[in-house]
Design an enzyme around this catalytic site. Structure first.
Site, PDB file in Angstrom:
ATOM      1  N   LYS A 122       0.826  -1.111  -0.057  1.00 37.43           N
ATOM      2  CA  LYS A 122      -0.100   0.037   0.045  1.00 37.43           C
ATOM      3  C   LYS A 122       1.025   1.228  -0.058  1.00 37.43           C
ATOM      4  CE  LYS A 122      -3.307   3.082   0.825  1.00 37.43           C
ATOM      5  NZ  LYS A 122      -4.053   3.617  -0.349  1.00 37.43           N
ATOM      6  N   SER A 123       0.340   2.413  -0.808  1.00 37.33           N
ATOM      7  CA  SER A 123       1.362   3.471  -0.678  1.00 37.33           C
ATOM      8  C   SER A 123       1.490   3.967   0.497  1.00 37.33           C
ATOM      9  CB  SER A 123       0.634   4.406  -1.545  1.00 37.33           C
ATOM     10  OG  SER A 123       0.804   4.166  -3.136  1.00 37.33           O
ATOM     11  N   GLY A 127      -5.543  -1.271 -14.791  1.00 31.61           N
ATOM     12  CA  GLY A 127      -6.814  -0.924 -14.844  1.00 31.61           C
ATOM     13  C   GLY A 127      -7.723  -1.953 -15.575  1.00 31.61           C
ATOM     14  N   GLY A 128      -8.777  -2.277 -14.928  1.00 30.60           N
ATOM     15  CA  GLY A 128      -9.877  -2.933 -15.546  1.00 30.60           C
ATOM     16  C   GLY A 128      -9.703  -4.453 -16.032  1.00 30.60           C
ATOM     17  N   ASN A 162       4.286   6.961  -6.522  1.00 27.55           N
ATOM     18  CA  ASN A 162       3.065   7.062  -6.739  1.00 27.55           C
ATOM     19  C   ASN A 162       2.721   8.989  -6.857  1.00 27.55           C
ATOM     20  OD1 ASN A 162       0.173   7.360  -6.942  1.00 27.55           O
ATOM     21  ND2 ASN A 162      -0.407   6.148  -5.439  1.00 27.55           N
ATOM     22  N   SER A 184     -12.475   6.872  -2.087  1.00 26.38           N
ATOM     23  CA  SER A 184     -11.887   7.860  -1.457  1.00 26.38           C
ATOM     24  C   SER A 184     -11.069   7.676  -0.267  1.00 26.38           C
ATOM     25  CB  SER A 184     -12.551   9.221  -1.436  1.00 26.38           C
ATOM     26  OG  SER A 184     -11.959  10.381  -1.368  1.00 26.38           O
ATOM     27  N   MET A 185     -10.089   6.634  -0.196  1.00 21.99           N
ATOM     28  CA  MET A 185      -9.536   6.030   0.743  1.00 21.99           C
ATOM     29  C   MET A 185      -8.918   7.288   1.763  1.00 21.99           C
ATOM     30  SD  MET A 185     -10.603   3.142   0.721  1.00 21.99           S
ATOM     31  CE  MET A 185      -9.947   2.180   2.011  1.00 21.99           C
ATOM     32  N   THR A 201      -9.297  -3.710  -8.385  1.00 22.29           N
ATOM     33  CA  THR A 201     -10.756  -3.901  -8.188  1.00 22.29           C
ATOM     34  C   THR A 201     -11.358  -5.390  -8.052  1.00 22.29           C
ATOM     35  OG1 THR A 201     -11.146  -1.651  -9.036  1.00 22.29           O
ATOM     36  CG2 THR A 201     -12.894  -3.389  -8.699  1.00 22.29           C
ATOM     37  N   CYS A 250      -2.364   9.794  -6.497  1.00 28.50           N
ATOM     38  CA  CYS A 250      -3.124   9.640  -5.612  1.00 28.50           C
ATOM     39  C   CYS A 250      -4.372  10.947  -5.536  1.00 28.50           C
ATOM     40  CB  CYS A 250      -2.587   9.611  -3.962  1.00 28.50           C
ATOM     41  SG  CYS A 250      -4.088   9.269  -2.859  1.00 28.50           S
TER      42      CYS A 250
HETATM   43  C1  LIG Z   1      -2.372   6.398  -2.614  1.00 32.22           C
HETATM   44  C2  LIG Z   1      -3.533   6.825  -2.744  1.00 32.22           C
HETATM   45  C3  LIG Z   1      -4.482   6.440  -3.447  1.00 32.22           C
HETATM   46  C4  LIG Z   1      -6.036   6.018  -3.080  1.00 32.22           C
HETATM   47  C5  LIG Z   1      -6.433   6.346  -1.751  1.00 32.22           C
HETATM   48  O1  LIG Z   1      -5.725   5.889  -0.843  1.00 32.22           O
HETATM   49  O2  LIG Z   1      -7.387   7.051  -1.505  1.00 32.22           O
HETATM   50  N1  LIG Z   1      -6.999   5.740  -3.865  1.00 32.22           N
HETATM   51  C6  LIG Z   1      -6.742   5.523  -5.307  1.00 32.22           C
HETATM   52  O3  LIG Z   1      -7.321   4.853  -6.158  1.00 32.22           O
HETATM   53  N2  LIG Z   1      -5.380   5.493  -5.750  1.00 32.22           N
HETATM   54  C7  LIG Z   1      -4.402   6.100  -4.850  1.00 32.22           C
HETATM   55  O4  LIG Z   1      -3.003   6.259  -5.345  1.00 32.22           O
END
Ligand SMILES: C=Cc1c(C(=O)O)[nH]c(=O)[nH]c1=O
Length: 311
Positions: free
Chosen positions: A44-45, A249-250, A127, A69-70, A272, A130
């Protein structure tokens, strides 16, 4: 038929892996990916300190994908670097990726300095895309900022590094971003991140689906495959051959992976759909891709990578 791939001189037994952010925030998640058929894993970033992220609900599955929108929730840089260093000792045969997403250039540089000085022998994914940290623009849409970031990074960072980009939608933007990227010794470019700031609604309650940002969030899943394939293809047509491409993606099935590779990807990431199915998805995807390649007479992905035909 083999699914092996090489990327920036590193060998992987399988050309598919997770996308940063999905099932990779905890050691348990990451061990689950390591024990799966995936050829690698990305964390995870990370930000320098742990973050709670945005208020919930902040992610929802949709008919053809998901919205999130984490807000960069993560256990902090040290947690992920420590995991990766342990992994190198316990599972030396697999090369892994560390994703970082500082909310400022200074944060990114401080994390990169620590990676540079550490024993980490994998690849770093910076990244730049985000879309969900309120008040913070996506660096990938500010071309001057991208240049400023990469100049500062490559002034000292000597380990293999790639960038995670947002989707672009204008051919001139593909020309502009690749003209910048081609100036740097990048190991790879990963395209695409979620399609930023989409909106999905519950018409019964006449309400948005997620709480942060008034309901705006990044879109992933089947909705974004056409955009993802176009970005992989456009970058592959413009980037220096020494810069590998990771396609994201996708992806829902083996044919989607085949299509990403046809567009030029050397590694394909799953987000996803991995979220819906869990790491066992890599068994299904590997079987599907193997069958497609065998039916078409391809022994390895090098036989068709980047060989999309035009009419
Ligand atoms: C690193 C945050 C990211 C996030 C997030 O942590 O909201 N959601 C994404 O779809 N892509 C991101 O790069």
């Amino acid at each position: 038929t083999t699914l092996k791939t090489t990327l920036a001189g590193y060998k992987f037994d399988n050309c598919m892996m997770n996308a940063a952010g999905i099932r990779c925030a905890t050691v348990t998640d990451l061990a689950g990916l390591r024990d799966s058929r995936a050829g690698s894993l990305v964390t995870k970033s990370a930000t320098p300190q742990p973050r709670d992220g945005n208020p919930e609900p902040r992610m929802r599955g949709l008919q053809y994908g998901c919205i999130n929108s984490m807000g960069l929730p993560n256990h902090g840089f040290d947690y992920y670097l420590n995991f990766l260093l342990e992994e190198q000792k316990s599972h030396p045969q697999q090369t892994n990726f560390m994703s970082i997403a500082g909310t400022t250039l200074e944060d990114d540089l401080s994390m990169l300095k620590q990676i540079q000085e550490s024993a980490f022998a994998g690849l770093t994914e910076l990244n730049l895309s985000c879309p969900n940290v309120p008040g913070k623009p996506q660096v990938g849409y500010d071309f001057d900022a991208v240049e400023r970031y990469l100049t500062a990074v490559f002034a000292f960072f000597k380990k293999p590094l790639g960038v995670k980009l947002p989707p672009y939608f204008d051919l001139m933007h593909f020309d502009q971003i690749t003209a910048i990227l081609n100036q740097y010794p990048l190991a790879f470019v990963n395209s695409i991140n979620s399609v930023g700031n989409g909106l999905m609604i519950d018409p019964e309650s006449e309400t948005v689906l997620i709480k942060p940002k008034g309901g705006f969030g990044g879109i992933g899943g089947a909705y974004i495959k056409p955009t993802a394939l176009a970005n992989v293809r456009a970058l592959a047509q413009r980037l220096n051959p020494g810069i590998a491409i990771i396609g994201t993606g996708g992806v829902q099935n083996g044919m989607d992976i085949f299509e990403h590779i046809l567009c030029g990807a050397s590694m394909v990431q799953v987000g996803t759909q991995l979220g819906f199915e869990g790491p066992k998805i890599f068994n299904r995807l590997s079987q599907e891709l193997t069958r497609i390649m065998a039916a078409k007479g391809y022994d390895s992905i090098a036989d068709f990578r980047g060989k999309l035909k035009t009419l």
